[in-house]
Write a protein that holds these residues in place. Structure first.
Motif, PDB file in Angstrom:
ATOM      1  N   VAL A  25      -7.754  -0.986  -2.129  1.00 17.23           N
ATOM      2  CA  VAL A  25      -6.874  -2.144  -2.260  1.00 17.23           C
ATOM      3  C   VAL A  25      -6.020  -2.355  -1.007  1.00 17.23           C
ATOM      4  O   VAL A  25      -5.625  -3.479  -0.691  1.00 17.23           O
ATOM      5  N   GLY A  26      -5.747  -1.277  -0.264  1.00 12.06           N
ATOM      6  CA  GLY A  26      -4.932  -1.397   0.936  1.00 12.06           C
ATOM      7  C   GLY A  26      -5.640  -2.015   2.121  1.00 12.06           C
ATOM      8  O   GLY A  26      -5.012  -2.311   3.137  1.00 12.06           O
ATOM      9  N   ALA A 162      -7.043   2.790  -6.788  1.00 13.36           N
ATOM     10  CA  ALA A 162      -6.550   2.788  -5.418  1.00 13.36           C
ATOM     11  C   ALA A 162      -5.083   2.383  -5.355  1.00 13.36           C
ATOM     12  O   ALA A 162      -4.562   1.721  -6.254  1.00 13.36           O
ATOM     13  N   ALA A 163      -4.429   2.781  -4.265  1.00 10.27           N
ATOM     14  CA  ALA A 163      -3.038   2.419  -4.015  1.00 10.27           C
ATOM     15  C   ALA A 163      -2.791   2.468  -2.517  1.00 10.27           C
ATOM     16  O   ALA A 163      -3.535   3.115  -1.762  1.00 10.27           O
ATOM     17  N   ALA A 164      -1.739   1.790  -2.075  1.00  9.65           N
ATOM     18  CA  ALA A 164      -1.427   1.775  -0.648  1.00  9.65           C
ATOM     19  C   ALA A 164       0.053   1.511  -0.434  1.00  9.65           C
ATOM     20  O   ALA A 164       0.725   0.915  -1.284  1.00  9.65           O
ATOM     21  N   LEU A 165       0.529   1.976   0.723  1.00 14.50           N
ATOM     22  CA  LEU A 165       1.911   1.756   1.147  1.00 14.50           C
ATOM     23  C   LEU A 165       1.879   1.348   2.609  1.00 14.50           C
ATOM     24  O   LEU A 165       1.276   2.037   3.444  1.00 14.50           O
ATOM     25  N   LEU A 166       2.516   0.231   2.945  1.00 21.01           N
ATOM     26  CA  LEU A 166       2.529  -0.277   4.313  1.00 21.01           C
ATOM     27  C   LEU A 166       3.953  -0.683   4.666  1.00 21.01           C
ATOM     28  O   LEU A 166       4.557  -1.506   3.973  1.00 21.01           O
ATOM     29  N   ILE A 167       4.490  -0.096   5.745  1.00 20.91           N
ATOM     30  CA  ILE A 167       5.866  -0.367   6.164  1.00 20.91           C
ATOM     31  C   ILE A 167       5.907  -0.651   7.653  1.00 20.91           C
ATOM     32  O   ILE A 167       5.278   0.041   8.456  1.00 20.91           O
ATOM     33  N   CYS A 168       6.658  -1.675   8.025  1.00 19.52           N
ATOM     34  CA  CYS A 168       6.861  -2.031   9.425  1.00 19.52           C
ATOM     35  C   CYS A 168       8.356  -2.148   9.682  1.00 19.52           C
ATOM     36  O   CYS A 168       9.089  -2.727   8.870  1.00 19.52           O
ATOM     37  N   VAL A 180      -4.819   5.184  -0.372  1.00 22.50           N
ATOM     38  CA  VAL A 180      -5.643   5.987  -1.272  1.00 22.50           C
ATOM     39  C   VAL A 180      -6.722   5.039  -1.761  1.00 22.50           C
ATOM     40  O   VAL A 180      -6.458   4.153  -2.576  1.00 22.50           O
ATOM     41  N   ASP A 181      -7.923   5.188  -1.260  1.00 23.25           N
ATOM     42  CA  ASP A 181      -8.970   4.201  -1.534  1.00 23.25           C
ATOM     43  C   ASP A 181      -9.716   4.426  -2.847  1.00 23.25           C
ATOM     44  O   ASP A 181     -10.193   3.475  -3.459  1.00 23.25           O
TER      45      ASP A 181
END
Length: 243
Positions: A25-26, A162-168, A180-181
């Motif tokens: 999902v990421g 699935a899970a994801a974390l995105l930080i800017c 985590v695919d």
């Protein structure tokens, strides 16, 4: 097929946490850009919403207007879900009429939660409530905790994958990009990866070239000292001591 939270923290960082019963999902859903905002596109995902949305936000377009423009040029928009936050903390969301129940969105100060094909509205309500009450946590931990609360409320009605974390933060590259695919417990695994990133990755990224320090830190002894100081400060914070 997904639920997520997009947010801007008090320091100006942008972050997205997302989970789904869908592989990787990421890879296609979350988009963030320093100084512009955060966009998450889901349901029958349209990746162009991410890049085009960030371009619009970067030009100062209000989130509601940005979504209006994105959906106006997309004949398949009723199958999409998208939400975003800009540099002023303004949020907007769109859930197409063809998205599968339960679907919808919730907005708060500086953040938005949205999802489709969920077990019910409680998923978003719990996600938002956890984010609201965990203001004392680091930004990434707040986002993961919010996602975990949504999962505890039922999450994706098809299950987990699935899970994801995105930080800017201040740079053109992400401060943190974890995915985590394919995993039986993706949000728990996402938290494990986050904890692992604290060992060396996060303090190392802080030493990389950045706008106010174009060469970064290249002395390996200084890098090691910065990593050690990072852990010292975390320990002091955990003990309730001043930095």
């Amino acid at each position: 097929m997904t639920w997520s939270i997009v947010a801007r923290d008090s320091g100006g960082a942008f972050g997205i946490a997302v989970a789904s019963r869908f592989f990787a999902v990421g890879a296609l859903c979350p988009y963030v850009r320093s100084g512009a905002g955060a966009v998450c596109t889901q349901a029958l995902v349209n990746p162009h919403y991410g890049t085009k949305g960030l371009d619009l936000l970067g030009k100062g377009t209000a989130p509601a207007e940005a979504i209006k423009r994105l959906t106006a040029e997309d004949e398949g928009c009723e199958h999409r879900q998208v939400h975003m936050v800009d540099a002023k903390g303004r949020v907007a969301a769109f859930t197409g009429k063809a998205c599968i129940d339960w679907c919808g969105q919730r907005a708060g100060e500086g953040y938005s939660v949205a999802g489709n094909m969920l077990t019910g509205a409680a998923v978003l309500e719990r996600t938002a409530a956890e984010y609201e009450k965990s203001k004392g946590l680091p930004f990434a931990e707040r986002l993961i905790a919010a996602l975990a609360a949504g999962e505890a409320a039922g999450g994706d009605k098809r299950g987990k994958q699935a899970a994801a974390l995105l930080i800017c933060t201040t740079e053109s590259y992400p401060a943190l990009d974890l995915r985590v695919d394919d995993h039986a417990e993706p949000i728990a695994e996402l938290r494990r990866l986050y904890d692992k990133s604290l060992e060396r990755f996060q303090p190392f990224v802080a030493c990389l070239p950045r706008r106010d320090r174009p060469a970064g830190i290249t002395d390996r002894e200084v890098i090691e000292a910065e990593i050690e100081n990072f852990h010292t400060q975390r320990a002091r914070t955990a003990a309730g001591m001043k930095p």
